[in-house]
Design an enzyme around this catalytic site. Sequence first.
Site, PDB file in Angstrom:
ATOM      1  N   HIS A  72      -1.364  -1.044  -4.154  1.00 17.99           N
ATOM      2  CA  HIS A  72      -2.348  -0.766  -3.469  1.00 17.99           C
ATOM      3  C   HIS A  72      -2.656   0.781  -3.331  1.00 17.99           C
ATOM      4  O   HIS A  72      -1.795   1.237  -2.958  1.00 17.99           O
ATOM      5  CB  HIS A  72      -2.721  -1.696  -2.156  1.00 17.99           C
ATOM      6  CG  HIS A  72      -3.726  -1.385  -1.550  1.00 17.99           C
ATOM      7  ND1 HIS A  72      -5.084  -2.208  -1.850  1.00 17.99           N
ATOM      8  CD2 HIS A  72      -4.417  -0.753  -0.419  1.00 17.99           C
ATOM      9  CE1 HIS A  72      -5.953  -1.828  -0.985  1.00 17.99           C
ATOM     10  NE2 HIS A  72      -5.658  -1.009  -0.255  1.00 17.99           N
ATOM     11  N   SER A 123       0.867  -1.327   0.090  1.00 22.84           N
ATOM     12  CA  SER A 123       0.199  -0.037   0.028  1.00 22.84           C
ATOM     13  C   SER A 123       0.799   1.352  -0.007  1.00 22.84           C
ATOM     14  O   SER A 123       1.612   1.493   1.056  1.00 22.84           O
ATOM     15  CB  SER A 123      -1.009  -0.147   1.397  1.00 22.84           C
ATOM     16  OG  SER A 123      -1.350   1.285   1.329  1.00 22.84           O
ATOM     17  N   ASP A 148      -6.650  -6.464   3.989  1.00 25.18           N
ATOM     18  CA  ASP A 148      -5.969  -5.126   4.000  1.00 25.18           C
ATOM     19  C   ASP A 148      -6.028  -4.536   5.486  1.00 25.18           C
ATOM     20  O   ASP A 148      -7.124  -4.390   5.947  1.00 25.18           O
ATOM     21  CB  ASP A 148      -6.510  -4.201   3.101  1.00 25.18           C
ATOM     22  CG  ASP A 148      -6.082  -3.050   2.913  1.00 25.18           C
ATOM     23  OD1 ASP A 148      -4.970  -2.619   3.682  1.00 25.18           O
ATOM     24  OD2 ASP A 148      -6.550  -1.974   2.475  1.00 25.18           O
ATOM     25  N   MET A 160     -12.130   4.641  -0.875  1.00 21.48           N
ATOM     26  CA  MET A 160     -12.531   4.848   0.493  1.00 21.48           C
ATOM     27  C   MET A 160     -13.162   6.251   0.377  1.00 21.48           C
ATOM     28  O   MET A 160     -12.911   7.189   0.978  1.00 21.48           O
ATOM     29  CB  MET A 160     -11.868   4.657   1.530  1.00 21.48           C
ATOM     30  CG  MET A 160     -11.340   3.335   1.844  1.00 21.48           C
ATOM     31  SD  MET A 160      -9.846   3.302   2.914  1.00 21.48           S
ATOM     32  CE  MET A 160      -8.504   3.377   1.619  1.00 21.48           C
ATOM     33  N   GLY A 217       1.137  -1.884   4.101  1.00 21.77           N
ATOM     34  CA  GLY A 217       1.855  -0.901   3.980  1.00 21.77           C
ATOM     35  C   GLY A 217       2.928  -0.744   4.792  1.00 21.77           C
ATOM     36  O   GLY A 217       3.951  -0.876   4.220  1.00 21.77           O
ATOM     37  N   MET A 266      -8.922   8.233  -0.396  1.00 28.18           N
ATOM     38  CA  MET A 266      -9.695   8.655   0.719  1.00 28.18           C
ATOM     39  C   MET A 266     -10.308   9.977   0.421  1.00 28.18           C
ATOM     40  O   MET A 266      -9.226  11.000   0.135  1.00 28.18           O
ATOM     41  CB  MET A 266      -8.894   8.431   2.002  1.00 28.18           C
ATOM     42  CG  MET A 266      -8.464   7.225   2.302  1.00 28.18           C
ATOM     43  SD  MET A 266      -7.467   6.938   4.022  1.00 28.18           S
ATOM     44  CE  MET A 266      -6.612   5.450   3.823  1.00 28.18           C
ATOM     45  N   PHE A 319      -6.592   4.525   8.032  1.00 26.24           N
ATOM     46  CA  PHE A 319      -5.075   4.758   8.214  1.00 26.24           C
ATOM     47  C   PHE A 319      -4.416   3.692   8.154  1.00 26.24           C
ATOM     48  O   PHE A 319      -4.561   2.939   8.489  1.00 26.24           O
ATOM     49  CB  PHE A 319      -4.922   5.411   9.618  1.00 26.24           C
ATOM     50  CG  PHE A 319      -5.681   6.834   9.822  1.00 26.24           C
ATOM     51  CD1 PHE A 319      -5.285   7.975   9.469  1.00 26.24           C
ATOM     52  CD2 PHE A 319      -7.116   6.696  10.425  1.00 26.24           C
ATOM     53  CE1 PHE A 319      -5.925   9.242   9.651  1.00 26.24           C
ATOM     54  CE2 PHE A 319      -7.711   7.905  10.467  1.00 26.24           C
ATOM     55  CZ  PHE A 319      -7.166   9.136  10.130  1.00 26.24           C
ATOM     56  N   MET A 340     -11.648  -6.045   5.093  1.00 27.91           N
ATOM     57  CA  MET A 340     -10.738  -5.001   5.977  1.00 27.91           C
ATOM     58  C   MET A 340     -10.388  -5.731   7.217  1.00 27.91           C
ATOM     59  O   MET A 340     -11.206  -6.189   7.866  1.00 27.91           O
ATOM     60  CB  MET A 340     -11.578  -3.775   6.002  1.00 27.91           C
ATOM     61  CG  MET A 340     -11.651  -2.728   4.713  1.00 27.91           C
ATOM     62  SD  MET A 340      -9.995  -2.421   3.840  1.00 27.91           S
ATOM     63  CE  MET A 340      -9.020  -1.662   5.488  1.00 27.91           C
ATOM     64  N   HIS A 357      -8.267   1.209  -3.907  1.00 31.98           N
ATOM     65  CA  HIS A 357      -9.212   1.046  -2.941  1.00 31.98           C
ATOM     66  C   HIS A 357      -9.900   2.384  -2.531  1.00 31.98           C
ATOM     67  O   HIS A 357      -9.189   3.372  -2.072  1.00 31.98           O
ATOM     68  CB  HIS A 357      -8.361   0.580  -1.496  1.00 31.98           C
ATOM     69  CG  HIS A 357      -9.079   0.349  -0.526  1.00 31.98           C
ATOM     70  ND1 HIS A 357      -8.657   0.105   0.701  1.00 31.98           N
ATOM     71  CD2 HIS A 357     -10.303   0.238  -0.420  1.00 31.98           C
ATOM     72  CE1 HIS A 357      -9.691  -0.349   1.559  1.00 31.98           C
ATOM     73  NE2 HIS A 357     -10.724  -0.240   1.075  1.00 31.98           N
ATOM     74  N   ASP A 390      -4.538   3.666  -1.957  1.00 32.33           N
ATOM     75  CA  ASP A 390      -5.654   4.073  -1.154  1.00 32.33           C
ATOM     76  C   ASP A 390      -6.307   5.239  -1.517  1.00 32.33           C
ATOM     77  O   ASP A 390      -5.670   6.431  -0.990  1.00 32.33           O
ATOM     78  CB  ASP A 390      -5.167   3.869   0.396  1.00 32.33           C
ATOM     79  CG  ASP A 390      -5.064   2.438   0.833  1.00 32.33           C
ATOM     80  OD1 ASP A 390      -6.137   1.586   0.908  1.00 32.33           O
ATOM     81  OD2 ASP A 390      -3.786   2.215   1.461  1.00 32.33           O
ATOM     82  N   GLY A 395      -0.650   1.471   9.679  1.00 35.75           N
ATOM     83  CA  GLY A 395      -0.156   1.161  10.929  1.00 35.75           C
ATOM     84  C   GLY A 395      -1.201   0.867  12.009  1.00 35.75           C
ATOM     85  O   GLY A 395      -0.614   0.931  12.957  1.00 35.75           O
TER      86      GLY A 395
HETATM   87  C1  DX5 Z   1      -6.323   1.619   5.504  1.00 34.47           C
HETATM   88  C2  DX5 Z   1      -5.856   1.075   4.269  1.00 34.47           C
HETATM   89  C3  DX5 Z   1      -4.701   0.273   4.111  1.00 34.47           C
HETATM   90  C4  DX5 Z   1      -3.395   0.488   4.643  1.00 34.47           C
HETATM   91  C5  DX5 Z   1      -2.792  -0.534   5.379  1.00 34.47           C
HETATM   92  O1  DX5 Z   1      -7.609   2.000   5.427  1.00 34.47           O
HETATM   93  O2  DX5 Z   1      -6.979   0.819   3.355  1.00 34.47           O
HETATM   94  O3  DX5 Z   1      -4.392   0.070   2.887  1.00 34.47           O
HETATM   95  O4  DX5 Z   1      -2.516   1.312   4.070  1.00 34.47           O
HETATM   96  O5  DX5 Z   1      -1.751  -0.183   6.081  1.00 34.47           O
HETATM   97  P1  DX5 Z   1      -0.983  -1.111   6.945  1.00 34.47           P
HETATM   98  O6  DX5 Z   1      -0.576  -2.259   6.211  1.00 34.47           O
HETATM   99  O7  DX5 Z   1       0.195  -0.406   7.598  1.00 34.47           O
HETATM  100  O8  DX5 Z   1      -2.014  -1.728   8.215  1.00 34.47           O
HETATM  101 ZN    ZN Z   2      -6.396  -0.225   1.324  1.00 33.76          ZN
END
Ligand code: DX5
Ligand code: ZN
Length: 218
Positions: free
Chosen positions: A35, A10, A172, A78, A194, A39, A144, A138, A76, A37, A146
């Site tokens: 990937h 990601s 994810d 969002m 990510g 948002m 976010f 999910m 993705h 993201d 991390g």
């Molecule tokens: C969160 C995102 C993820 C995010 C995952 O809403 O959809 O794709 O980047 O990050 P990690 O792998 O750090 O949890």
């Molecule tokens: Zn994602």
Amino acid sequence: MAPPAIIAPSILSADFAKLGEECSRTIAQGADWLHVDIMDGHFVPNITFGAPVVTMIRPHVDGPEQHFGKGTFDCHMMIAEPRRDVGLQDEPRDLIRYIHEQGMLAGIAIKPSTKVDVLWDVLESPHEKERPDMVLVMTVEPGFGGQKFMASELPKVEELRRRYPNLNIEVDGGLGPGTIDQAADAGANVIVAGSAVFGSEDPAQAIKLLREAVEKRR
Ligand code: DX5
Ligand code: ZN
């Protein structure tokens, strides 16, 4: 047998100041997809980027030679109103049909508060063009990078894999060396990561480890 492992780092965890370079490097390090993201600050509290940024990074990565191939951008979405610009109704199957008509594959995502049962109708749609090519489960609340992995979501993956042995099932959120085995055991084959990739000293190794965990179970 479940479909092949697909590792999708990601870019939410990449250095946005040099995003093009980060994208090409990550593919060279062994990633299958990126990937992406997207948002909007409404569907989720965070804001990232939209279509202009995707357009700018596309030339940094060779596009896929076939559907689901290396270099796929796994967008993705969002966003609260995915249909706003195309004037569609609030029906996933209409949007999936539209995405297919644009020559793309379509995934459908469920967040932790959404029951897996909502997917059966669309997965069983009599019209192929209205059926998703992938389901994203999910394993954190979207918004976010991390965050902590939610093992509570894995029964959804198990149920999907039981019903659909050939479906691409993506997970994810919170995936990394400490959680990949559980996700792979449940039947996930598309792995988003990510922080585990971009935060690693050795991203190529991190990608390899994720892939091996999935391949071992096929
Ligand atoms: C969160 C995102 C993820 C995010 C995952 O809403 O959809 O794709 O980047 O990050 P990690 O792998 O750090 O949890
Ligand atoms: Zn994602």
